[in-house]
Design a protein around this motif. Structure first.
Motif, short mmCIF file in Angstrom:
data_model
loop_
_atom_site.label_atom_id
_atom_site.label_comp_id
_atom_site.label_asym_id
_atom_site.label_seq_id
_atom_site.Cartn_x
_atom_site.Cartn_y
_atom_site.Cartn_z
N LEU A 1 -3.41 14.10 0.42
CA LEU A 1 -1.76 13.60 -0.13
C LEU A 1 -1.61 13.97 -1.55
O LEU A 1 -2.25 13.53 -2.13
N ARG A 2 -0.33 14.30 -1.28
CA ARG A 2 -0.64 14.85 -2.55
C ARG A 2 0.31 14.33 -3.15
O ARG A 2 0.79 12.99 -3.20
N PRO A 3 -0.43 13.68 -5.46
CA PRO A 3 0.48 12.72 -5.47
C PRO A 3 1.67 11.90 -5.52
O PRO A 3 2.59 12.85 -6.02
N ASP A 4 2.55 11.15 -5.57
CA ASP A 4 3.94 10.92 -5.54
C ASP A 4 4.19 10.54 -7.12
O ASP A 4 3.90 9.17 -7.19
N PRO A 5 4.99 10.99 -7.88
CA PRO A 5 5.09 10.77 -8.81
C PRO A 5 5.96 9.33 -9.03
O PRO A 5 5.96 8.93 -10.04
N VAL A 6 6.23 8.75 -8.10
CA VAL A 6 7.60 7.53 -7.95
C VAL A 6 6.14 5.95 -8.07
O VAL A 6 6.81 4.97 -9.28
N ASP A 7 5.16 6.60 -8.16
CA ASP A 7 3.75 5.68 -8.55
C ASP A 7 3.67 5.65 -9.90
O ASP A 7 3.38 4.31 -10.48
N LEU A 8 3.27 6.67 -10.68
CA LEU A 8 3.75 7.11 -11.85
C LEU A 8 5.18 6.29 -12.88
O LEU A 8 4.95 5.89 -13.62
N ALA A 9 6.22 6.12 -12.17
CA ALA A 9 7.57 6.09 -12.39
C ALA A 9 7.18 4.70 -12.69
O ALA A 9 7.48 4.05 -13.56
N LEU A 10 7.08 4.15 -11.49
CA LEU A 10 6.46 2.26 -11.74
C LEU A 10 5.75 1.87 -12.51
O LEU A 10 6.41 0.37 -13.38
N THR A 11 4.91 2.29 -12.89
CA THR A 11 3.96 2.37 -14.21
C THR A 11 4.64 2.05 -15.64
O THR A 11 4.20 1.13 -16.53
N HIS A 12 5.96 2.67 -15.81
CA HIS A 12 6.16 2.83 -16.32
C HIS A 12 7.54 1.77 -16.70
O HIS A 12 8.89 2.81 -17.34
N ALA A 13 8.31 1.65 -15.89
CA ALA A 13 9.28 0.58 -15.89
C ALA A 13 9.73 -0.61 -15.80
O ALA A 13 10.40 -1.07 -16.05
N GLN A 14 8.41 -1.06 -16.72
CA GLN A 14 9.08 -2.54 -16.99
C GLN A 14 9.75 -2.38 -18.57
O GLN A 14 10.98 -4.08 -18.10
N ASP A 15 10.17 -1.61 -19.44
CA ASP A 15 11.52 -1.94 -19.91
C ASP A 15 12.87 -1.52 -19.32
O ASP A 15 14.10 -1.85 -20.16
N MET A 16 12.32 -1.46 -17.98
CA MET A 16 13.88 -1.31 -17.35
C MET A 16 14.46 -2.30 -16.86
O MET A 16 13.81 -3.17 -16.89
N PRO A 17 16.25 -3.12 -16.67
CA PRO A 17 16.48 -3.91 -16.40
C PRO A 17 15.87 -3.88 -14.40
O PRO A 17 16.23 -2.71 -13.93
N ALA A 18 15.85 -4.99 -14.18
CA ALA A 18 14.84 -5.32 -12.82
C ALA A 18 15.82 -4.63 -11.51
O ALA A 18 15.85 -4.17 -10.54
N ASP A 19 17.24 -4.65 -11.44
CA ASP A 19 18.27 -4.34 -10.95
C ASP A 19 18.36 -3.10 -10.82
O ASP A 19 18.53 -2.55 -9.23
N SER A 20 18.30 -2.32 -12.04
CA SER A 20 18.00 -1.10 -12.31
C SER A 20 16.87 -0.52 -11.30
O SER A 20 16.74 0.56 -10.58
#
Length: 192
Positions: A96-115
């Motif tokens: 199964l090919r890696p999905d970039p969403v997983d990497l993006a989620l690990t770097h989403a801490q500084d984003m507003p939760a609603d975003s």
């Protein structure tokens, strides 16, 4: 393994000499961009590259009726060998090919939760739209499908279903996870 090569070489091996427009039309009629990573617009570039590599050759140029000039291609012996390599690799490759969403989620801490929640919900909605489109397409094609094509549709629909299930789980846990992440980040900055 190149899906474009697999499609073009497979079409030429199965149907015989064809011009680029016929290959593109076959891709459009099969809605290949819905269930593979092949985009019909990329087929002409693939034909040019494979011609330069000796996998296909130009047979003749035609001008049917008032249409523009069209080059007819056929698969070479080297192309048949390449087809066998790509087909065999695709049938055996179970990654199964890696999905970039997983990497993006690990770097989403500084984003507003609603975003983050809005982006994940939009992604989930897009997957649901794809599933609904596949279901409509399958229903329209049903009278003409072979047993193998029915299984291929089922594979795509099951994969989309698994993605939707995961997104639903993510969306149910994300508010708490993001709130905990915010609290941990605040605690960490106080200790510095």
């Amino acid at each position: 393994m190149s899906s474009i090569r697999l499609f073009i070489l497979g079409e030429l091996a199965r149907k015989g000499p064809m011009h680029g427009h016929q290959i593109r039309r076959a891709a459009q009629l099969d809605h290949i961009d819905v269930w593979t990573d092949v985009k019909p617009g990329s087929l002409y570039g693939g034909l040019r590259r494979m011609t330069a590599e000796g996998l296909v050759r130009q047979v003749r140029t035609e001008r049917p009726g008032g249409h523009p000039e069209r080059t007819v291609y056929e698969i070479t012996q080297e192309g048949r060998h390449e087809l066998e390599i790509h087909r065999s690799a695709a049938l055996r490759d179970a990654r199964l090919r890696p999905d970039p969403v997983d990497l993006a989620l690990t770097h989403a801490q500084d984003m507003p939760a609603d975003s983050v929640l809005a982006a994940v919900q939009e992604r989930r909605d897009s997957l649901e739209h794809q599933r609904q489109s596949q279901l409509r397409l399958r229903d329209q094609a049903e009278p003409y499908l072979t047993d193998l094509e029915r299984l291929i549709f089922d594979h795509s629909l099951r994969r989309l279903g698994a993605e939707l299930d995961w997104h639903d789980q993510l969306l149910s846990h994300l508010p708490k996870v993001l709130a905990t992440g915010d609290q941990e980040a605040n605690d960490g900055s106080r200790h510095e």
